[in-house]
Design an enzyme around this catalytic site. Sequence first.
Site, PDB file in Angstrom:
ATOM      1  N   GLU A   2      -9.247   5.296   1.716  1.00 40.94           N
ATOM      2  CA  GLU A   2      -8.034   5.366   0.894  1.00 40.94           C
ATOM      3  C   GLU A   2      -7.173   6.585   1.209  1.00 40.94           C
ATOM      4  O   GLU A   2      -6.664   7.250   0.313  1.00 40.94           O
ATOM      5  CB  GLU A   2      -8.407   5.363  -0.607  1.00 40.94           C
ATOM      6  CG  GLU A   2      -9.232   4.170  -1.048  1.00 40.94           C
ATOM      7  CD  GLU A   2      -8.515   2.851  -0.843  1.00 40.94           C
ATOM      8  OE1 GLU A   2      -7.281   2.806  -1.013  1.00 40.94           O
ATOM      9  OE2 GLU A   2      -9.195   1.856  -0.500  1.00 40.94           O
ATOM     10  N   ILE A   3      -7.019   6.873   2.489  1.00 44.43           N
ATOM     11  CA  ILE A   3      -6.186   8.021   2.861  1.00 44.43           C
ATOM     12  C   ILE A   3      -4.982   7.631   3.704  1.00 44.43           C
ATOM     13  O   ILE A   3      -4.212   8.508   4.102  1.00 44.43           O
ATOM     14  CB  ILE A   3      -7.002   9.091   3.614  1.00 44.43           C
ATOM     15  CG1 ILE A   3      -7.649   8.481   4.849  1.00 44.43           C
ATOM     16  CG2 ILE A   3      -8.024   9.736   2.722  1.00 44.43           C
ATOM     17  CD1 ILE A   3      -8.205   9.522   5.773  1.00 44.43           C
ATOM     18  N   GLY A   4      -4.846   6.326   3.991  1.00 42.00           N
ATOM     19  CA  GLY A   4      -3.650   5.876   4.695  1.00 42.00           C
ATOM     20  C   GLY A   4      -3.860   5.364   6.107  1.00 42.00           C
ATOM     21  O   GLY A   4      -2.897   5.278   6.877  1.00 42.00           O
ATOM     22  N   LYS A   5      -5.089   4.983   6.469  1.00 38.96           N
ATOM     23  CA  LYS A   5      -5.328   4.466   7.819  1.00 38.96           C
ATOM     24  C   LYS A   5      -4.522   3.201   8.095  1.00 38.96           C
ATOM     25  O   LYS A   5      -3.908   3.061   9.155  1.00 38.96           O
ATOM     26  CB  LYS A   5      -6.813   4.156   8.028  1.00 38.96           C
ATOM     27  CG  LYS A   5      -7.710   5.341   8.173  1.00 38.96           C
ATOM     28  CD  LYS A   5      -9.088   4.942   8.639  1.00 38.96           C
ATOM     29  CE  LYS A   5      -9.755   3.902   7.777  1.00 38.96           C
ATOM     30  NZ  LYS A   5     -10.015   4.379   6.399  1.00 38.96           N
ATOM     31  N   THR A   6      -4.540   2.272   7.147  1.00 40.39           N
ATOM     32  CA  THR A   6      -3.854   0.997   7.366  1.00 40.39           C
ATOM     33  C   THR A   6      -2.347   1.181   7.446  1.00 40.39           C
ATOM     34  O   THR A   6      -1.680   0.593   8.307  1.00 40.39           O
ATOM     35  CB  THR A   6      -4.213   0.011   6.244  1.00 40.39           C
ATOM     36  OG1 THR A   6      -5.626  -0.227   6.251  1.00 40.39           O
ATOM     37  CG2 THR A   6      -3.493  -1.315   6.438  1.00 40.39           C
ATOM     38  N   LYS A  66      -9.249  -5.206  13.530  1.00 39.24           N
ATOM     39  CA  LYS A  66     -10.042  -4.666  12.424  1.00 39.24           C
ATOM     40  C   LYS A  66     -11.483  -5.119  12.656  1.00 39.24           C
ATOM     41  O   LYS A  66     -11.827  -6.286  12.415  1.00 39.24           O
ATOM     42  CB  LYS A  66      -9.520  -5.190  11.083  1.00 39.24           C
ATOM     43  CG  LYS A  66     -10.237  -4.623   9.870  1.00 39.24           C
ATOM     44  CD  LYS A  66      -9.886  -3.167   9.630  1.00 39.24           C
ATOM     45  CE  LYS A  66     -10.536  -2.632   8.354  1.00 39.24           C
ATOM     46  NZ  LYS A  66     -10.168  -1.232   8.083  1.00 39.24           N
ATOM     47  N   ASP A  86      -6.828  -5.696   5.654  1.00 38.44           N
ATOM     48  CA  ASP A  86      -6.029  -4.619   6.237  1.00 38.44           C
ATOM     49  C   ASP A  86      -5.160  -5.112   7.388  1.00 38.44           C
ATOM     50  O   ASP A  86      -4.007  -4.691   7.531  1.00 38.44           O
ATOM     51  CB  ASP A  86      -6.944  -3.498   6.727  1.00 38.44           C
ATOM     52  CG  ASP A  86      -7.615  -2.754   5.585  1.00 38.44           C
ATOM     53  OD1 ASP A  86      -7.153  -2.886   4.434  1.00 38.44           O
ATOM     54  OD2 ASP A  86      -8.607  -2.047   5.843  1.00 38.44           O
ATOM     55  N   SER A 139      -0.595  10.346   3.683  1.00 37.60           N
ATOM     56  CA  SER A 139       0.232  10.203   2.480  1.00 37.60           C
ATOM     57  C   SER A 139       0.703  11.579   2.033  1.00 37.60           C
ATOM     58  O   SER A 139      -0.027  12.295   1.360  1.00 37.60           O
ATOM     59  CB  SER A 139      -0.564   9.507   1.369  1.00 37.60           C
ATOM     60  OG  SER A 139       0.218   9.363   0.205  1.00 37.60           O
TER      61      SER A 139
END
Length: 242
Positions: free
Chosen positions: A12-16, A37, A50, A171
Site C-alpha cells: 500500500e505504498i503506490g507500486k501499482t 503481475k 492490480d 504518494s
Amino acid sequence: MTVVVVTGTGTEIGKTVTTAALAAVARAAGRSVAVLKPAQTGVAPGEPGDADEVVRLAGALTAVELARFPEPLSPATAALRAGLAPVSARDVAEAAGKLAADHDLVLVEGAGGLLVRFDADGATLADAARELAAEVLVVAAPGLGTLNAVTLTAEALRTRGLAQLGVVIGSWPSDPGLAERCNLVDLPDVAGAPLLGALPERAAALTPDAFRAGAGNWLAPRLGGSWDAAGFRARYAAGTPA
C-alpha cells in the site's frame, strides 16, 4: 530499458500507481507496453486486480496475471492456503521474456516487498529480476520509517548483484511534514540510487485522462518524464538549522 521490475518497501505504498504512471509515459512516447503481475493476492475471481488498475489508468496495453490467490497474504502462504500451485521465479522470468519479445517495455510489478516469497522454496521477486538481468525500481513511502526500509531493500539488491534503477515516492502528501521534507535529501543517499519521481497522493483518484496527462510530470527523464528532482527538493526539502 526493456524489462523493469517494480518493487516496494512494503504494501500500500503506490507500486501499482507508479507502474501505471510508467506505462502511461511510455505509451505517450509511442512505446508498446506490457504489465506482468506474477501473483495477485487478496482479490476474488472476477474482481479487478492490480494489472487491471494499470490498464484503467494508463490505457490500452497488454496485461498478464500469472496467478491469483483470494486471501491478502504473501503469495507463498496464499497459494498454500488456497491449495493452488505457487508461482516460481522461473515462471516470472519466462513470462516476462516472452512479453519482451513483442513489446518495447515490460513492467513486472511485485507483491509487497522485494523478498516476499513466491513459493515454499523461498523464491522471490529478486530471484526473478536476477534471471531477467533486469533493473529494479523501488517505490517507497515518504514519511517516517522509509529510510530504514529503503536502506534494507538497497542492501538486498546489492547483495544479490541486482541493479537499482532508482527510487520513486509512491504518494507525496499535499502538506508534507518535517520527516517527508528531510527524506527528500536522505533517500538517494541511503538508497545509493537517484530519486526518480514523486507521485501525488490520490493520483489513482484522478480521471484516466488527467492521470495520463500528469504522469510525465511525476517521473524523472530517466523514466521518460520531466520531473526535476533538484527543483522538487528546492521547493519542499527542509533546510539545516543554523
